[in-house]
Design an enzyme around this catalytic site. Structure first.
Site, short mmCIF file in Angstrom:
data_model
loop_
_atom_site.label_atom_id
_atom_site.label_comp_id
_atom_site.label_asym_id
_atom_site.label_seq_id
_atom_site.Cartn_x
_atom_site.Cartn_y
_atom_site.Cartn_z
N CYS B 61 0.36 -49.82 -4.47
CA CYS B 61 1.25 -50.97 -4.28
C CYS B 61 1.12 -51.97 -5.44
CB CYS B 61 0.92 -51.66 -2.97
SG CYS B 61 -0.74 -52.35 -2.92
N ALA B 64 -2.30 -53.29 -6.08
CA ALA B 64 -3.12 -52.35 -6.84
C ALA B 64 -2.82 -52.47 -8.34
CB ALA B 64 -2.89 -50.92 -6.36
N ARG B 95 -12.35 -48.83 -10.33
CA ARG B 95 -11.72 -48.34 -11.56
C ARG B 95 -12.64 -48.28 -12.77
NH1 ARG B 95 -6.47 -47.51 -13.03
NH2 ARG B 95 -6.57 -48.84 -14.84
N HIS B 194 2.04 -54.55 -12.18
CA HIS B 194 1.74 -54.73 -13.61
C HIS B 194 2.62 -55.81 -14.19
CE1 HIS B 194 1.01 -50.12 -13.34
NE2 HIS B 194 -0.09 -50.75 -12.99
#
Lengths: 501, 475
Positions: B61, B64, B95, B194
């Site tokens: 999503c 994220a 990550r 992003h």
């Protein structure tokens, strides 16, 4: 050819110099300032400030409801966990459980987006059920929600009914559901809600004559070894039982070269028949509150909570099973008990008087405390992010029963940043927690025994039971050998570097 | 249309037969046989649209994308997961964006910090509690250089005004408090996250940092999240070229570096998908050119070094050539060792960001062929950059489902698959060698001259592990 990966590469001089050069652009604090603040965070003054916070969690040891729900659903035969809400949540649940078990984890999202936020998630649910059924052929679709669906108020019951009325999924496909808002409770609450949802759905209209079996509900238990151990023990006792949500084959399936979407789980017929059992035993209390209350009021027969972690708890477990079934505890199990007690006696000098900090789910903590005190260990800091007042009371009562419990303080609702302060101001000898507790190990130097969830950074621990007498041996093994490893590390340059212990 | 394309198209049609009609039509647009020439009009996939409910998409999503990818790695900012506890829990240090610093003191990367919404926050709103939370954080973490407020789903649904809280508190604290509206229901995947993160960097941090002097060789390294130390391996090469990396976005980044990138002479972008937005902004507003590059595998590295050098004077160009000359024997030795073990092995990739195309060259350096590749959250511009990199008839997948991945694997019989944690263990069960290509399977770095040997070693251990041979018992 020597190949250096991140473990060694960045210790090289070239990189150390690179890191120094990079600082020019970082606007870093002077090293003395960093050192000063680092030292300050170890003080009582900082601890008080830290404990005064009310509005922010720092390194909490809890997850959200739907994680527990999908976990619960996974343990039923042919069941596809199905989550109404935004899709990122499901990606996260699947990743999280896969990282712990090192196993595949299937679950469906209805991929709700902005339009669903405005118009509701009905269309997502309808299309989702249809697609999931056609593609993945489940025997049951088990529905829960993310916080998005809860905030906008999606009506699962009505949506599922519509899907059936429209013929998108078969009328007779079981589709239990549970509302699992992530802003209420934690993963253990979600497990509870989903279990209640599934049991009430699959047992509807199934009440008949007693089947002579007992139901076991493990709760949010992420040790596949526990499930296998339980089955082994009850088989030895010749007890006919139904494990309700049996995740053992789902999260520990054999590698056969074939990927099975549904590798095991509680047979749905057995689940349906569970309403006719002679008794229901939950192995955890706080992850089964609503389920057990439902069973007590709707099913009738005996429903009790017994946590077989530690010697006396396991004794009580077998005594009760024996009482309910009328079957004696066989010698084979008595022998196991003897071996577990023998192991504890052999290792007691290294655990007696050792001070422990514990962090984890409420039921696990109660079991661990009980076991540690049986060995002469002293629980000092008991941190339970998802523990409530009731848990606190129960844990305090447990501490008060033992001379080894007198130094213990229970911290419900606190997190691992609180625990950091506790470990600096009132140091202990050992810490028990999940993989994220390794940050506490690093910061405070307290040796860490990994028991709990999630366990990401060590492999296979979840395959070893922590319940029953075999579980006692496993815990003795982990704890005493962590103590001995630490002793070696500390004594390697002294005369105390013993070979025989 | 070539036979290779036709055959792949036929295979795709067979796979699509498993879907109900409506979904089959929708999914058909996301699967294609590759045509590197770009002539075949049916060989392009549709992308960046909503996932179908119920198909088991691999996507995440917006949160994220914002928290996990772009903002999370910024080390001296406190990243607050604003909402219920889960999102921050599941993305906690997942990550591997490595950084230097004292965690909890002057850096906060591996921490999970959340407002842990309760029912009362949903009913009465969470703004007051948020403000109180920010004040508590300031008390406990006085060396933070900023705070990011990363919204989870409920925040946007209940109409909280986190921007107002951020504005008020930022003025008091004297450092950026960045409200990031990355609720998970926004957009169709990580991708919008992003973009939102890029926009908030632009609005709250860019241009506000300090840097004493400039040089003609100043560059910013953009879209490298330092997974397993990738950005450090890349930075080492750029510095050896004679360039001065003034900002590293956002792996091991400091807030100050986010504030000074507009002073660079050239923006070097590795992960185009997640950070092209800010590069375009800096181009428009500050006139800074940007260039895409690829530091996976020697072939692409050599090309990229020359490409980057072409923006600078002869000194830099000569340095690039010197580096290639210096490292080529090392790279050749790696290839010499591993290529015979990996020659002609078929690879299937299903990842995100830059990897579905950027790693192809590295596999080819080892003699391997990528027979299928796809993006979780790619856009058309990603696919246009991918088609020429792949062979005719290769499978291109957009937003693939578990069902499709399984079916394509059965039909293509790849020797290894590179994808994520959710896919990893189903491949293990299938007996198909697998490597996580998001986290490098806890290895790395894979970037640069230091990364390629690790990449080669890891692909070899994946494909050639003797454990795969144990699955089927020899009788």
């Amino acid at each position: 050819m020597k190949i250096k990966d991140h473990n060694e590469l960045f210790l090289e001089q070239e990189y150390i110099e690179q890191f120094k050069r990079k600082k020019e652009f970082e606007n870093p604090w002077p090293e003395e300032k960093v050192q000063e603040v680092a030292e300050w965070t170890k003080t009582w003054e900082y601890r008080e400030k830290n404990f005064a916070r009310r509005h922010i969690k720092i390194n909490p040891a809890k997850a959200c409801q739907p994680l527990g729900s999908v976990f619960c659903s996974s343990g039923f035969e042919g069941t596809m966990p199905f989550v109404q809400g935004a899709q990122g949540c499901v990606a996260y649940f699947r990743s999280h459980l896969s990282r712990h078990f090192k196993e595949p984890m299937a679950a469906i999202s209805t991929s709700m987006t902005e339009d669903a936020a405005v118009f509701g998630g009905l269309n997502n649910m309808l299309e989702g059920l249809r697609n999931a059924y056609s593609l993945y052929n489940p025997k049951m679709i088990s529905v829960c929600t993310t916080c998005m669906a809860e905030v906008i108020g999606d009506d699962l019951n009505a949506y599922i009914k519509q899907a059936k009325d429209k013929g998108l999924i078969p009328e007779d496909l079981p589709v239990p559901f549970a509302h699992t808002p992530s802003f209420v409770g934690s993963h253990i609450t979600g497990y509870d809600n989903m279990m209640k949802g599934i049991l009430s759905a699959v047992t509807a209209g199934k009440k008949g004559g007693p089947n002579g079996k007992i139901n076991i509900i493990p709760g949010f238990d992420t040790y596949t070894g526990n499930y296998r151990e339980l089955k082994r023990l009850l088989k030895i006792m010749d007890v006919d039982f139904t494990l309700l949500s049996d995740v053992s084959d789902v999260f520990d399936s054999p590698n056969t070269g074939e990927y099975k979407l549904y590798p095991g789980g509680t047979p749905l017929n057995d689940a349906a028949d569970s309403v006719n059992a002679a008794a229901t035993i939950a192995l955890q209390k706080y992850s089964t509150v609503k389920t057990m209350s439902y069973i007590r009021s709707e099913w009738g027969p005996e429903a009790l909570v017994l946590s077989p972690i530690g010697v006396r708890n396991t004794d009580m477990f077998f005594d009760e099973i024996s009482r309910i079934t009328g079957k004696p505890v066989p010698q084979e199990i008595e022998d196991e008990r003897g071996r577990a007690v023998d192991a504890m006696i052999d290792s007691h000098p290294y655990v007696h008087g050792k001070r422990f900090a514990l962090v984890g789910d409420p039921d696990l903590l109660l079991g661990l405390m009980s076991f540690i005190m049986e060995m002469g260990g002293v629980p000092v800091h008991i941190v339970c992010t998802n523990g409530d007042k009731k848990f606190q009371k129960e844990a305090e009562a447990l501490l008060s029963e033992s001379p080894f419990g007198q130094e213990g303080t229970v911290y419900p609702g606190r997190d691992m940043w609180h625990l950091r302060s506790l470990l600096f101001t009132e140091p202990v000898d050992l810490l028990i927690g999940n993989s994220y507790a390794k940050f506490l190990w690093r910061d405070t130097g307290t040796p860490l025994v990994r028991i709990g969830f999630p366990l990401f950074d060590r492999h296979h621990l979840h395959r070893y039971p922590i319940i029953g007498y075999q579980g006692v041996i496993n815990m003795v093994n982990w704890i005493v050998n962590t103590v001995l490893d630490e002793m070696d590390r500390k004594s390697m340059n002294t005369t105390s570097f013993d070979v025989i212990r | 249309m070539s036979t290779a394309i036709k055959e792949t198209q036929k295979m795709i049609e067979e796979v699509l037969e498993g879907y109900p009609e409506k979904t089959r039509k929708a999914r058909a647009r996301h699967l294609a046989a590759n045509d590197p020439s770009g002539e075949c009009s049916t060989c392009r996939v549709k992308s960046n649209v909503k996932s179908r409910p119920g198909v088991m998409t691999v996507r995440g999503c917006a949160y994220a994308g914002s928290k996990g990818v772009v903002w999370g790695p910024v080390k001296d900012q406190i990243t607050v997961s604003h909402g219920p506890v889960g999102c921050g829990q599941y993305s906690w240090w997942a990550r591997r964006n490595y950084y230097n610093g004292r965690t909890g003191i002057d850096t906060f990367g591996t921490m999970h910090i959340t407002t842990d919404f309760q029912e009362r926050d949903i009913v009465y709103g969470g703004d007051k509690a948020l403000e109180a939370a920010l004040n508590e954080l300031r008390e406990l973490m006085p060396l933070a250089r900023g705070i990011g407020i990363l919204s989870e789903c409920p925040v946007g649904l209940i109409g909280d005004d986190i921007e107002a809280v951020a504005k008020k508190v930022s003025a008091e604290f004297g450092y950026p408090i960045v409200p990031v509206r990355c609720e998970g229901f926004r957009g169709v995947s990580q991708s919008l996250g992003h973009h939102i993160a890029n926009d908030t960097i632009r609005d709250h941090v860019l241009g506000r940092g300090s840097m004493e002097k400039s040089t003609p060789y100043d560059v910013a390294l953009i879209g490298d999240y330092n997974i397993g130390g990738d950005a450090w391996a890349s930075r080492k090469m750029l510095e050896e070229m004679g360039l001065r990396v003034i900002a590293q976005w956002t792996g091991d980044a400091s807030v100050n570096e986010l504030g000074i990138a507009q002073k660079s002479k050239l923006n070097l972008i590795h992960c185009y998908r997640s950070m092209n937005y800010i590069c375009r902004h800096m181009e428009e507003k500050y006139g800074i050119p940007w260039v895409e590059f690829n530091f996976f595998g020697p072939t692409k590295i050599y090309q990229s070094l020359r490409k980057i050098a072409s923006y600078f004077d002869d000194t830099i160009k000569e340095n690039a050539e010197k580096m290639i000359e210096k490292y080529k024997p090392l790279m050749d030795a790696v290839i010499e060792k591993y290529r015979p073990r990996l020659q002609d092995k078929k690879v299937m990739l299903y990842v995100g960001g830059l990897r579905p195309r950027h790693t192809i060259g590295a596999y080819e350096d080892l003699g391997m062929e990528v027979v299928a590749s796809g993006y979780e959250f790619g856009h058309d511009d990603d696919y246009r950059r991918t088609y020429p990199e792949m062979k005719e008839g290769a499978v291109i997948m957009d937003d693939a489902t578990l069902y499709e991945l399984e079916e394509f694997t059965r039909r293509l019989r790849p020797d290894m698959v590179g994808s994520g944690i959710k896919e990893k263990y189903s491949y293990h069960k299938m007996g198909v060698p697998f490597r996580q290509m998001h986290s490098w399977d806890y290895s790395g770095p894979y970037h640069g001259f230091d990364g390629f040997p690790v990449f080669a070693r890891d692909m070899d251990m994946t494909v050639n592990s003797p454990t795969w041979n144990l699955i089927r018992r020899k009788r």
